[in-house]
Motif scaffolding. Structure first.
Motif, PDB file in Angstrom:
ATOM      1  N   THR A   1       0.815  -1.225   0.000  1.00  0.00           N
ATOM      2  CA  THR A   1       0.000   0.000   0.000  1.00  0.00           C
ATOM      3  C   THR A   1       0.841   1.264   0.000  1.00  0.00           C
ATOM      4  OG1 THR A   1      -0.153  -0.118   2.425  1.00  0.00           O
ATOM      5  CG2 THR A   1      -1.913  -1.161   1.160  1.00  0.00           C
ATOM      6  N   ALA A   2       2.177   1.123   0.057  1.00  0.00           N
ATOM      7  CA  ALA A   2       3.049   2.293   0.107  1.00  0.00           C
ATOM      8  C   ALA A   2       3.095   3.008  -1.240  1.00  0.00           C
ATOM      9  CB  ALA A   2       4.463   1.883   0.514  1.00  0.00           C
ATOM     10  N   GLN A   3       3.184   4.335  -1.167  1.00  0.00           N
ATOM     11  CA  GLN A   3       3.410   5.126  -2.373  1.00  0.00           C
ATOM     12  C   GLN A   3       4.903   5.215  -2.692  1.00  0.00           C
ATOM     13  OE1 GLN A   3       0.900   6.525  -4.373  1.00  0.00           O
ATOM     14  NE2 GLN A   3      -0.291   5.116  -3.082  1.00  0.00           N
ATOM     15  N   HIS A   4       5.710   5.251  -1.644  1.00  0.00           N
ATOM     16  CA  HIS A   4       7.164   5.390  -1.812  1.00  0.00           C
ATOM     17  C   HIS A   4       7.886   4.459  -0.838  1.00  0.00           C
ATOM     18  CE1 HIS A   4       6.567   8.884  -4.377  1.00  0.00           C
ATOM     19  NE2 HIS A   4       5.748   9.389  -3.471  1.00  0.00           N
ATOM     20  N   PRO A   5       7.878   3.159  -1.095  1.00  0.00           N
ATOM     21  CA  PRO A   5       8.591   2.234  -0.210  1.00  0.00           C
ATOM     22  C   PRO A   5      10.098   2.336  -0.405  1.00  0.00           C
ATOM     23  CG  PRO A   5       7.725   1.053  -2.088  1.00  0.00           C
ATOM     24  CD  PRO A   5       7.218   2.472  -2.211  1.00  0.00           C
TER      25      PRO A   5
ATOM     26  N   GLY B   1      11.941  -6.035  -7.161  1.00  0.00           N
ATOM     27  CA  GLY B   1      11.401  -6.071  -8.502  1.00  0.00           C
ATOM     28  C   GLY B   1       9.884  -6.170  -8.533  1.00  0.00           C
ATOM     29  N   LEU B   2       9.300  -6.817  -7.551  1.00  0.00           N
ATOM     30  CA  LEU B   2       7.839  -6.943  -7.502  1.00  0.00           C
ATOM     31  C   LEU B   2       7.161  -5.596  -7.294  1.00  0.00           C
ATOM     32  CD1 LEU B   2       7.302 -10.167  -5.348  1.00  0.00           C
ATOM     33  CD2 LEU B   2       6.570  -9.814  -7.720  1.00  0.00           C
ATOM     34  N   LEU B   3       7.764  -4.777  -6.412  1.00  0.00           N
ATOM     35  CA  LEU B   3       7.099  -3.522  -6.035  1.00  0.00           C
ATOM     36  C   LEU B   3       7.899  -2.288  -6.431  1.00  0.00           C
ATOM     37  CD1 LEU B   3       5.843  -4.561  -2.473  1.00  0.00           C
ATOM     38  CD2 LEU B   3       4.512  -4.381  -4.579  1.00  0.00           C
ATOM     39  N   TYR B   4       8.948  -2.464  -7.224  1.00  0.00           N
ATOM     40  CA  TYR B   4       9.785  -1.340  -7.650  1.00  0.00           C
ATOM     41  C   TYR B   4      10.276  -0.540  -6.452  1.00  0.00           C
ATOM     42  CZ  TYR B   4       7.595  -2.552 -12.095  1.00  0.00           C
ATOM     43  OH  TYR B   4       7.136  -3.241 -13.197  1.00  0.00           O
ATOM     44  N   ILE B   5      10.915  -1.242  -5.509  1.00  0.00           N
ATOM     45  CA  ILE B   5      11.390  -0.606  -4.278  1.00  0.00           C
ATOM     46  C   ILE B   5      12.866  -0.252  -4.432  1.00  0.00           C
ATOM     47  CG2 ILE B   5      11.625  -0.813  -1.775  1.00  0.00           C
ATOM     48  CD1 ILE B   5       9.620  -3.105  -1.864  1.00  0.00           C
TER      49      ILE B   5
END
Length: 601
Positions: free
Chosen positions: A221-225, A247-251
C-alpha cells in the motif's frame, strides 16, 4: 607422547578448521612440539595448516578475510595477555562484522617450583600473569572460557564453534595455562573423533506469520517504499531474494555504510550508497512512507538526515536487531523482528504475490543519470599547472582501475575480489567500482583501520580453499589505513604464502578523516583553514614511499610504483602504471603496489 596440545590441534582439525594464523610465544611449547611430531609422522604436513604472522593484528585480520571469503571460521593463536592486546582493533572488526573466528591464547604458568611440566622458568611469566586475561576482550566475544583439562578440550572447542557460527555470529576466545597444555594424555584420546555433527549452529529464523502479513501489506500500500541495508549481501543468496522483492514492487534499495555487495550496481532499483554524512543520504529517505531496514548497522543519523515523522518503519535483522552490544542505539519502528534476511525477504515476496491485486507499473529512471554523472567525473582529468602539477581524483583512479581490470582478466572483472578500506573515500569507491557480483567487494564491517592488507592474505588463502576462482585480489586503502595495516608483516606473509594481490594506495598525505570530523563540529573554526601538517594529521613534508615498504618487506618480490609524483603525471601515466600493476599480479603472481597521489589534505 601425546599432550593436551595434541588433542587441541586434532580437535581443531576435526571441527573443520583448516588454517591457524599464529604468533608464537613462551606459552606454546607443547603446541610447537606436537606440530613437529605431526610433520615427522605425516611427511612434513600439519593439520590445521599453520600461517605464521609476525604481527597479531595482521593475524586476526587475515583470519577475518579468510572467514569472510569461505564463510567458515579460522583459528588464531596468540601469546598471553600481550598478544591478546596486540590484536588491537582487529578484535573490534571481527565483532562488528559478525565474523566467526576462534581465538586461543596461552597464559603464564601457575606453578613455579617444578610441580608440573611447563612450570615457570622465565622472568616474563611473572609480569604476564594478570588477574583476568579474558577480561581484555570479553565484551567483544560471543563466548570466553578457560581450558582446564586436556580431556575436555573437544567439548569446549565444539561449544565455542557452535556459538561462533550461530547468529549473531562472531569471535570466541579460549585460553589455558602452560601446564594444562603440557598435560600428557593417553593415545585413546587422540584416536577419538570430535566432529561437529551433533553440534550444529542455530538454524536461520523466519518472520512470524503476523509480521510477514503486516510488513508485506505496508509495502503493497506504500506510495514510496524503501529498503535500507548494510550487509545482507554477506549471504549471496539474500541478494537474489532482495532483487525479487524490490522487482515486484519497484522498491529502491540503498546500501547504508555497506560492507558487502547488497544489490548489483546495474540493477534498476539500486539507489546508491550513503555513509551518512550531513545531507548525503539518499533523497528517497525524505519521501519514503514505508521503510524496511534489513541487516543494517545504522539506517540514518537523526542529526544529519531522517525520514518523515509518519513513515512506517520495520526493522529486520538476523542476529541482533536491538544492537545490544552498542551503548545507545534506537530506531523508532512499528515492528522489530529477528529473522534471517534470505528467509524473511523470500517470505515477504511470497506474501506480496498472495496479497496483491495490482502491482505498480512504473520504474525508476535515476540509475542511468547517476551512471552518466559518474562517467563524467571519471574522465575529467585536471590540467597540470606549473609549478604544482595536477593531482588525480578518486573517480579518475577508479575509472582507470575498473576498465583496466575488465580488459586484463579472463572474466572481464567478474571473478575479482576487492577489499575496500578507503575510509574517507568509501562512498566514491563503492559507486565507481560498480560491483555486480555478490561477494565481490567486502570491507571490515567495523571501524578499526588496518584490516585490508592482512585480510587480503587470508582472503587469498580462503579463496583457494573454497575454490572461488579469484583471478585477482585488489586492496584499496588510504595512506593512513596502509600504515595501520602493518605492511612490513603483511607483505612478508604474502611472499611466504604466495598470496599475490594488488594494492592501490589513495595517498592524500595523511589522515583526512580526523580533519573531516573536526570540520563537522567546527566548520568555520581556527582549524578550518589549517593544513593537514599544521593540524598534526599530515604525513609531510615527505610522504613515505609506500610501494617500497612492500618491496623491502618481501625482499624484492613485490613490485611498486608511484604515480602523480616523482615526475610521473597525467592520464597516460596513470593508465600505464595501473595496467602494468594488474599484469604483475595476474600474470607474474606477485604483489603490486600503486602509490597514487590525490589532493593533499
Amino acid at each position: 607422547m601425546y599432550t593436551a596440545s595434541s588433542i587441541f590441534l586434532k580437535s581443531l582439525a576435526d571441527a573443520g578448521i583448516t588454517h591457524a594464523f599464529v604468533n608464537w610465544g613462551s606459552d606454546h611449547p607443547a603446541i610447537l612440539e606436537d606440530l613437529e611430531r605431526q610433520r615427522v609422522e605425516n611427511g612434513g604436513d600439519t593439520n590445521p595448516r599453520i600461517v605464521t604472522c609476525p604481527n597479531e593484528m595482521v593475524a586476526l585480520s587475515a583470519a577475518q578475510g579468510y572467514a569472510q571469503v569461505t564463510g567458515k571460521p579460522a583459528a588464531v593463536i596468540v601469546h598471553v595477555d600481550v598478544g591478546t592486546q596486540a590484536m588491537a582493533g582487529a578484535i573490534h572488526n571481527v565483532d562488528r562484522s559478525h565474523t566467526p573466528v576462534l581465538i586461543y591464547a596461552g597464559a603464564s604458568p601457575f606453578s613455579s617450583e617444578r610441580e608440573h611440566k611447563g612450570t615457570r622458568n622465565e622472568w616474563i611469566m611473572w609480569l604476564q600473569d594478570i588477574p583476568d586475561q579474558s577480561a581484555i576482550v570479553r565484551q567483544y566475544m560471543r563466548f570466553t572460557a578457560q581450558i582446564g583439562s586436556g580431556t575436555t578440550i573437544p567439548q569446549i572447542l565444539r561449544r565455542s564453534l557452535q556459538i561462533a557460527t550461530s547468529e549473531p555470529k562472531g569471535p570466541v576466545y579460549l585460553w589455558a595455562r602452560r601446564e594444562v597444555m603440557e598435560e600428557e594424555v593417553d593415545s585413546s584420546h587422540i584416536q577419538t573423533a570430535s566432529s561437529l555433527v551433533k553440534w550444529p549452529s542455530v538454524e536461520a529464523t523466519a518472520l512470524s506469520e503476523s509480521a510477514t502479513v503486516q510488513i508485506a501489506s505496508a509495502l503493497l500500500t506504500a506510495q514510496h517504499p524503501l529498503i535500507l541495508t548494510s550487509h545482507l549481501g554477506r549471504n549471496p543468496a539474500a541478494v537474489s531474494a532482495v532483487v525479487a522483492l524490490s522487482g515486484l514492487l519497484y522498491i529502491p534499495v540503498v546500501s547504508v555504510c555497506p560492507s558487502a555487495v547488497n544489490l548489483p550496481f546495474s540493477h534498476p532499483f539500486y539507489a546508491g550508497v550513503s555513509f551518512l554524512a550531513p545531507g548525503t543520504h539518499s533523497p528517497h529517505l525524505q519521501e519514503a512512507d514505508v521503510i524496511l531496514i534489513m541487516d543494517c548497522d545504522l539506517p540514518w543519523i537523526p542529526a544529519n538526515d531522517k525520514p518523515l515523522d509518519d513513515a512506517r518503519v520495520f526493522v529486520v535483522d538476523g542476529g541482533d536487531p536491538l544492537k545490544g552490544t552498542v551503548g545507545y542505539w534506537h530506531v523508532g519502528a512499528e515492528l522489530i523482528c529477528r529473522a534471517d534476511a534470505e528467509v524473511a525477504l523470500t517470505q515477504l515476496a511470497d506474501a506480496v504475490v498472495t496479497l496483491n491485486s495490482a502491482l505498480p507499473d512504473s520504474i525508476l529512471g535515476s540509475q542511468a543519470l547517476a551512471t552518466r554523472a559518474m562517467e563524467e567525473l571519471e574522465t575529467k582529468f585536471l590540467t597540470s599547472s606549473e609549478p604544482d602539477p595536477a593531482y588525480f581524483t578518486v573517480p579518475n583512479l577508479l575509472g582507470v582501475l575498473r576498465t583496466t581490470i575488465q580488459a586484463n582478466t579472463p572474466s572481464a572483472g567478474r571473478k575479482v575480489l576487492v577489499l575496500n578500506e578507503s575510509t574517507s573515500n568509501f562512498p566514491a569507491v563503492w559507486m565507481h567500482l560498480r560491483p555486480e557480483v555478490p561477494g565481490s567487494v567486502i570491507s571490515s564491517g567495523g571501524s578499526s583501520l588496518g584490516w585490508a592488507l592482512g585480510a587480503a592474505v587470508g582472503a587469498h588463502i580462503g579463496g583457494e580453499v573454497a575454490k572461488k576462482g579469484h583471478e585477482l585480489v585488489v586492496v584499496i586503502v588510504g595512506d593512513g589505513s596502509y600504515l595501520f595495516g602493518v605492511p612490513s608483516s603483511a607483505y612478508w606473509m604474502a611472499r611466504k604464502y604466495n598470496t599475490p594481490f594488488l594494492t592501490i594506495v589513495l595517498n592524500n598525505g595523511g589522515w583526512k578523516s580526523p580533519k573531516l570530523s573536526m570540520l563537522g563540529v567546527h566548520p568555520t573554526g581556527h582549524g578550518s583553514k589549517a593544513s593537514g601538517a599544521r593540524l598534526s594529521v599530515g604525513f609531510g613534508p615527505e610522504s613515505p614511499d609506500f610501494a617500497q615498504i612492500a618491496v623491502a618487506a618481501s625482499a624484492g618480490w613485490a613490485w611498486g610504483k608511484r604515480v602523480g609524483m616523482d615526475g610521473n603525471y597525467g592520464k597516460a601515466a596513470l593508465e600505464a602504471v595501473i595496467e602494468e600493476a594488474v599484469k604483475v599480479v595476474v600474470n607474474e603472481k606477485r604483489c603490486a603496489v600503486v602509490d597514487c597521489a590525490l589532493e593533499s589534505i
